[in-house]
Write an enzyme that holds these catalytic residues in place. Structure first.
Site, PDB file in Angstrom:
ATOM      1  N   ASP A 113       4.442  22.144 -24.198  1.00  0.00           N
ATOM      2  CA  ASP A 113       4.852  22.171 -25.605  1.00  0.00           C
ATOM      3  C   ASP A 113       3.774  22.727 -26.527  1.00  0.00           C
ATOM      4  O   ASP A 113       2.629  22.949 -26.113  1.00  0.00           O
ATOM      5  CB  ASP A 113       5.284  20.766 -26.056  1.00  0.00           C
ATOM      6  CG  ASP A 113       4.361  19.660 -25.528  1.00  0.00           C
ATOM      7  OD1 ASP A 113       3.247  19.986 -25.083  1.00  0.00           O
ATOM      8  OD2 ASP A 113       4.750  18.485 -25.558  1.00  0.00           O
TER       9      ASP A 113
ATOM     10  N   HIS B 231       8.701   9.541 -25.162  1.00  0.00           N
ATOM     11  CA  HIS B 231       8.908  10.998 -25.064  1.00  0.00           C
ATOM     12  C   HIS B 231       8.122  11.580 -23.890  1.00  0.00           C
ATOM     13  O   HIS B 231       7.039  11.104 -23.544  1.00  0.00           O
ATOM     14  CB  HIS B 231       8.640  11.726 -26.380  1.00  0.00           C
ATOM     15  CG  HIS B 231       7.207  11.890 -26.784  1.00  0.00           C
ATOM     16  ND1 HIS B 231       6.795  11.897 -28.099  1.00  0.00           N
ATOM     17  CD2 HIS B 231       6.061  12.076 -26.065  1.00  0.00           C
ATOM     18  CE1 HIS B 231       5.495  12.087 -28.160  1.00  0.00           C
ATOM     19  NE2 HIS B 231       5.025  12.190 -26.935  1.00  0.00           N
TER      20      HIS B 231
ATOM     21  N   GLU C 174      12.024  13.918 -27.837  1.00  0.00           N
ATOM     22  CA  GLU C 174      11.980  12.663 -28.577  1.00  0.00           C
ATOM     23  C   GLU C 174      13.231  11.824 -28.304  1.00  0.00           C
ATOM     24  O   GLU C 174      14.277  12.351 -27.914  1.00  0.00           O
ATOM     25  CB  GLU C 174      11.888  12.969 -30.079  1.00  0.00           C
ATOM     26  CG  GLU C 174      10.618  13.710 -30.491  1.00  0.00           C
ATOM     27  CD  GLU C 174       9.406  12.792 -30.627  1.00  0.00           C
ATOM     28  OE1 GLU C 174       9.210  11.893 -29.778  1.00  0.00           O
ATOM     29  OE2 GLU C 174       8.636  12.985 -31.582  1.00  0.00           O
TER      30      GLU C 174
ATOM     31  N   ASN D  10       6.886   6.156 -27.643  1.00  0.00           N
ATOM     32  CA  ASN D  10       8.340   6.017 -27.783  1.00  0.00           C
ATOM     33  C   ASN D  10       9.096   6.549 -26.563  1.00  0.00           C
ATOM     34  O   ASN D  10      10.298   6.747 -26.620  1.00  0.00           O
ATOM     35  CB  ASN D  10       8.808   6.737 -29.050  1.00  0.00           C
ATOM     36  CG  ASN D  10       8.544   8.245 -28.997  1.00  0.00           C
ATOM     37  OD1 ASN D  10       8.087   8.767 -27.988  1.00  0.00           O
ATOM     38  ND2 ASN D  10       8.852   8.937 -30.081  1.00  0.00           N
TER      39      ASN D  10
END
Ligand code: F6R
Length: 241
Positions: free
Chosen positions: A67, A138, A143, A136
């Protein structure tokens, strides 16, 4: 999913590095999927050491990173291209043109994403994919949400992620709001996955991944459906298992 728990991140990273090293010995032109963030830094240092000491050779290796932030050029110190150069590529004998990080400043981001997927396929697919995990759940910048997105795409970062990553920027406002990331399909198509998570902040997400059912509200949970995942944890990240 094989889960290994180590006393500390450095030991876990040394163990994980042996997978990349042995893959290179078997297949000198191996394709690696790579990650940024604090988690893999000791593993990159270990790979650089092995390369320096002549144990492994990256001269034919090819890499694709997960990413990048939209809006940051590769010379921005918080960009993932800068991170990879600084933490790995400048310390190993990989030809620079063999390293790929998605561009966050392409004129046509849709084309950038489609070209990225195409290049990975043309390279023969990813042999070993390295993953960290967000607090979280990811993986890459996929996400939590209502679905799994399969291909490389751009997305809006959650406030949780912007806050967690603000430590790499001067202030929260400087953290980009969007990113480009490989999709869940790119990750699931990797032949082998090496997953690293350290620290208490990751424990809940790791529990969801290892013990829960596959749900897009914890994107990492899809990894349970992959047939070759090795999970390297420290005691804290494993504390809720
Ligand atoms: C980075 C990436 C992210 C990180 C995750 C954990 O390329 O894809 O999923 O792996 O945000 O980051 P750290 O390691 O900084 O806790």
């Amino acid at each position: 999913m094989q889960v290994y728990v180590y006393s500390d991140p450095n030991t876990a990273c040394k163990a994980a590095a042996t997978i990349f090293a042995s893959t290179l010995l078997e297949k000198p032109d191996a394709v690696f999927g790579l990650a940024t963030g604090s988690t893999p830094v000791p593993m990159y240092q270990e790979l650089a050491r092995m390369n320096r000491e002549g144990l492994i050779d990256f001269s034919q290796c090819r890499t694709w990173n997960l990413d990048e932030y939209v809006g940051l050029t590769g010379d921005h110190p918080a960009s993932f291209r800068y991170f990879m150069d600084d933490n790995l590529f400048h310390h190993i004998n990989i030809p620079y043109e063999n390293t790929h990080v998605p561009s966050g400043v392409a004129a046509d981001m849709k084309k950038e994403a489609a070209d990225y997927d195409k290049a990975i396929i043309e390279a023969g697919g990813i042999d070993v994919q390295l993953l960290g995990i967000g607090n979280n759940g990811h993986i890459g910048f996929n996400e939590p949400g209502a679905e799994f997105v399969w291909e490389t795409h751009t997305l809006k970062l959650t406030e949780n992620t912007r806050m967690a990553n603000s430590r790499f920027f001067e202030k929260l406002d400087d953290v980009p709001t969007e990113a480009i990331t490989m999709g869940i399909g790119n990750i699931m198509q990797a032949k082998r996955i090496v997953f690293l998570a350290f620290g208490k902040a990751k424990a809940e997400a790791v529990r969801g991944m290892v013990c829960g059912s596959a749900t897009p509200s914890n994107q990492s949970s899809i990894l349970r459906m992959h047939r070759n995942v090795q999970v390297f944890l420290d005691k804290e990240a494993a504390s809720l298992l």
